[in-house]
Write a protein that holds these residues in place. Structure first.
Motif, PDB file in Angstrom:
ATOM      1  N   GLY A  70       5.596   9.419  13.321  1.00 26.71           N
ATOM      2  CA  GLY A  70       5.662   7.474  13.172  1.00 26.71           C
ATOM      3  C   GLY A  70       5.016   7.604  11.384  1.00 26.71           C
ATOM      4  O   GLY A  70       5.221   6.110  11.318  1.00 26.71           O
ATOM      5  N   ALA A  71       4.572   8.105  11.349  1.00 24.23           N
ATOM      6  CA  ALA A  71       4.021   7.761   9.844  1.00 24.23           C
ATOM      7  C   ALA A  71       5.043   7.777   8.863  1.00 24.23           C
ATOM      8  O   ALA A  71       4.966   6.708   8.183  1.00 24.23           O
ATOM      9  CB  ALA A  71       2.188   9.021   9.320  1.00 24.23           C
ATOM     10  N   ILE A  72       6.103   8.650   8.835  1.00 25.01           N
ATOM     11  CA  ILE A  72       6.894   9.169   8.183  1.00 25.01           C
ATOM     12  C   ILE A  72       7.897   7.228   8.705  1.00 25.01           C
ATOM     13  O   ILE A  72       8.019   6.986   7.611  1.00 25.01           O
ATOM     14  CB  ILE A  72       7.919  10.256   8.162  1.00 25.01           C
ATOM     15  CG1 ILE A  72       7.061  11.398   7.933  1.00 25.01           C
ATOM     16  CG2 ILE A  72       8.887   9.861   7.734  1.00 25.01           C
ATOM     17  CD1 ILE A  72       7.367  12.704   7.875  1.00 25.01           C
ATOM     18  N   GLY A  73       8.149   6.931   9.633  1.00 18.96           N
ATOM     19  CA  GLY A  73       8.959   6.086  10.353  1.00 18.96           C
ATOM     20  C   GLY A  73       7.871   4.258   9.225  1.00 18.96           C
ATOM     21  O   GLY A  73       8.428   3.929   8.602  1.00 18.96           O
ATOM     22  N   ALA A  74       7.046   4.586   9.256  1.00 19.16           N
ATOM     23  CA  ALA A  74       6.171   3.657   9.745  1.00 19.16           C
ATOM     24  C   ALA A  74       6.411   3.312   7.724  1.00 19.16           C
ATOM     25  O   ALA A  74       6.181   2.494   7.374  1.00 19.16           O
ATOM     26  CB  ALA A  74       4.606   3.669   9.695  1.00 19.16           C
ATOM     27  N   ALA A  75       5.966   4.226   7.352  1.00 18.61           N
ATOM     28  CA  ALA A  75       5.896   4.331   5.649  1.00 18.61           C
ATOM     29  C   ALA A  75       6.988   3.958   4.977  1.00 18.61           C
ATOM     30  O   ALA A  75       7.124   3.504   4.158  1.00 18.61           O
ATOM     31  CB  ALA A  75       5.910   5.936   5.090  1.00 18.61           C
ATOM     32  N   THR A  76       8.639   4.983   5.226  1.00 23.72           N
ATOM     33  CA  THR A  76      10.079   4.230   5.259  1.00 23.72           C
ATOM     34  C   THR A  76      10.429   2.860   5.249  1.00 23.72           C
ATOM     35  O   THR A  76      10.672   2.330   4.449  1.00 23.72           O
ATOM     36  CB  THR A  76      10.627   5.113   5.910  1.00 23.72           C
ATOM     37  OG1 THR A  76      10.717   7.112   5.664  1.00 23.72           O
ATOM     38  CG2 THR A  76      12.317   4.485   5.325  1.00 23.72           C
ATOM     39  N   ILE A  78       7.702   0.152   5.022  1.00 21.23           N
ATOM     40  CA  ILE A  78       6.859  -0.522   4.488  1.00 21.23           C
ATOM     41  C   ILE A  78       8.036  -0.283   3.020  1.00 21.23           C
ATOM     42  O   ILE A  78       7.757  -1.117   2.177  1.00 21.23           O
ATOM     43  CB  ILE A  78       5.790   0.245   4.281  1.00 21.23           C
ATOM     44  CG1 ILE A  78       4.967  -0.096   6.001  1.00 21.23           C
ATOM     45  CG2 ILE A  78       4.824  -0.735   3.376  1.00 21.23           C
ATOM     46  CD1 ILE A  78       4.614  -1.547   5.985  1.00 21.23           C
ATOM     47  N   ALA A  79       8.327   1.170   2.884  1.00 22.34           N
ATOM     48  CA  ALA A  79       8.422   0.816   1.430  1.00 22.34           C
ATOM     49  C   ALA A  79      10.098   0.341   1.245  1.00 22.34           C
ATOM     50  O   ALA A  79      10.596  -0.561   0.089  1.00 22.34           O
ATOM     51  CB  ALA A  79       9.313   2.279   1.201  1.00 22.34           C
ATOM     52  N   VAL A  80      10.976   0.257   1.570  1.00 19.11           N
ATOM     53  CA  VAL A  80      12.177  -0.433   2.152  1.00 19.11           C
ATOM     54  C   VAL A  80      12.178  -1.437   2.552  1.00 19.11           C
ATOM     55  O   VAL A  80      12.400  -2.275   1.251  1.00 19.11           O
ATOM     56  CB  VAL A  80      13.484   0.112   3.116  1.00 19.11           C
ATOM     57  CG1 VAL A  80      14.021  -0.763   3.736  1.00 19.11           C
ATOM     58  CG2 VAL A  80      13.483   1.164   3.680  1.00 19.11           C
ATOM     59  N   ASN A  81      11.190  -2.469   2.976  1.00 19.61           N
ATOM     60  CA  ASN A  81      10.821  -3.992   2.403  1.00 19.61           C
ATOM     61  C   ASN A  81      10.180  -4.242   1.575  1.00 19.61           C
ATOM     62  O   ASN A  81      10.659  -5.507   0.838  1.00 19.61           O
ATOM     63  CB  ASN A  81       9.929  -4.228   3.843  1.00 19.61           C
ATOM     64  CG  ASN A  81       9.688  -5.547   3.840  1.00 19.61           C
ATOM     65  OD1 ASN A  81      10.470  -6.899   4.631  1.00 19.61           O
ATOM     66  ND2 ASN A  81       8.761  -6.260   3.440  1.00 19.61           N
TER      67      ASN A  81
END
Length: 193
Positions: A70-76, A78-81
Motif C-alpha cells: 500500500g505504501a508503494i502504491g501511495a508513494a507511486t 504521489i510521485a506521478v501526480n
C-alpha cells in the motif's frame, strides 16, 4: 501476521505499473468528462468519487494487502501526480492538452449560445457563482468563463463592481472638501479652492 504486513505479495514493478496505469486512465476519463466534472461537486459527483475510489482500488493493489504494498502504491501515486503537476507548470502545450482551455459562458451580460449545454452546466449553478462573486444577475456580468480546473471566474461590469478602498478614500477626500467649502460659506468667507 508481521509477514503479511511487510512482504509485498506482487512484484513491486507490477504495483508501480498498475498505479501509473490507473492514474493515467482516471486522468483521461476526467479530461473526457470535461471541466464540469471538476467544478463544484454535487451529491451525484460525490457518489461517483466514492465509488470510483473503491472500483479502482483492486486495480492498483492487485492481490496485495500488505502495508508495504500500500505504501508503494501511495508513494507511486504521489510521485506521478507531482511529476505531472510540475510538467504542466512548465509546458503550456501539455497543460492545454491535458487540462483543456477556458470556456466563456457569459459575454457582455448575455449567455454564450450553447456554452452551458456543452459544459452540462445548469443556469442555477451559473447564477449561484455570479451571486458568490457579488453580482445579482447575468446582465451584471462583463465576462464569465469556466476554467479548466472547474472554477467559474466572473468579471462584473464596471458599474456593478464593489467599491475599492481607493474609491472610498477618494469619496472621503471629496466630502472633506465639500465640508470645508460649506464651513467657509457659513462663516461668510469666500470659498477657497
Amino acid at each position: 501476521m508481521w509477514h503479511d504486513l511487510v512482504v509485498v505479495q506482487i512484484p513491486i514493478v507490477e504495483k508501480v505499473v498498475r498505479t501509473v496505469a490507473v492514474y493515467a486512465l482516471l486522468l483521461v476519463l476526467f479530461r473526457i468528462a470535461g471541466k464540469r466534472g471538476l467544478a463544484q461537486l454535487n451529491t451525484f459527483d460525490m457518489v461517483v468519487v466514492f465509488l470510483l475510489s473503491n472500483v479502482v482500488q483492486n486495480a492498483i493493489i492487485g492481490n496485495d494487502n500488505s502495508l508495504v504494498g500500500g505504501a508503494i502504491g501511495a508513494a507511486t501515486l504521489i510521485a506521478v501526480n507531482s511529476g505531472v503537476t510540475r510538467w504542466l507548470a512548465r509546458d503550456p502545450r501539455a497543460a492545454r492538452v491535458l487540462e483543456g482551455t477556458p470556456t466563456t459562458v457569459v459575454r457582455n451580460g448575455t449567455l454564450v449560445p450553447g456554452a452551458l449545454h456543452s459544459l452540462a452546466l445548469r443556469p442555477s449553478e451559473l447564477e449561484h457563482a455570479i451571486r458568490i462573486q457579488n453580482g445579482d444577475t447575468v446582465s451584471d456580468v462583463a465576462r464569465a468563463r469556466l476554467e479548466p480546473d472547474g472554477q467559474l471566474l466572473v468579471t462584473l461590469k464596471a458599474g456593478e463592481q464593489s467599491a475599492t478602498r481607493d474609491d472610498v478614500e477618494d469619496l472621503r477626500r471629496r466630502l472633506e472638501t465639500i465640508e470645508r467649502l460649506l464651513t467657509e460659506i457659513a462663516d461668510g468667507r469666500r470659498p477657497s479652492r
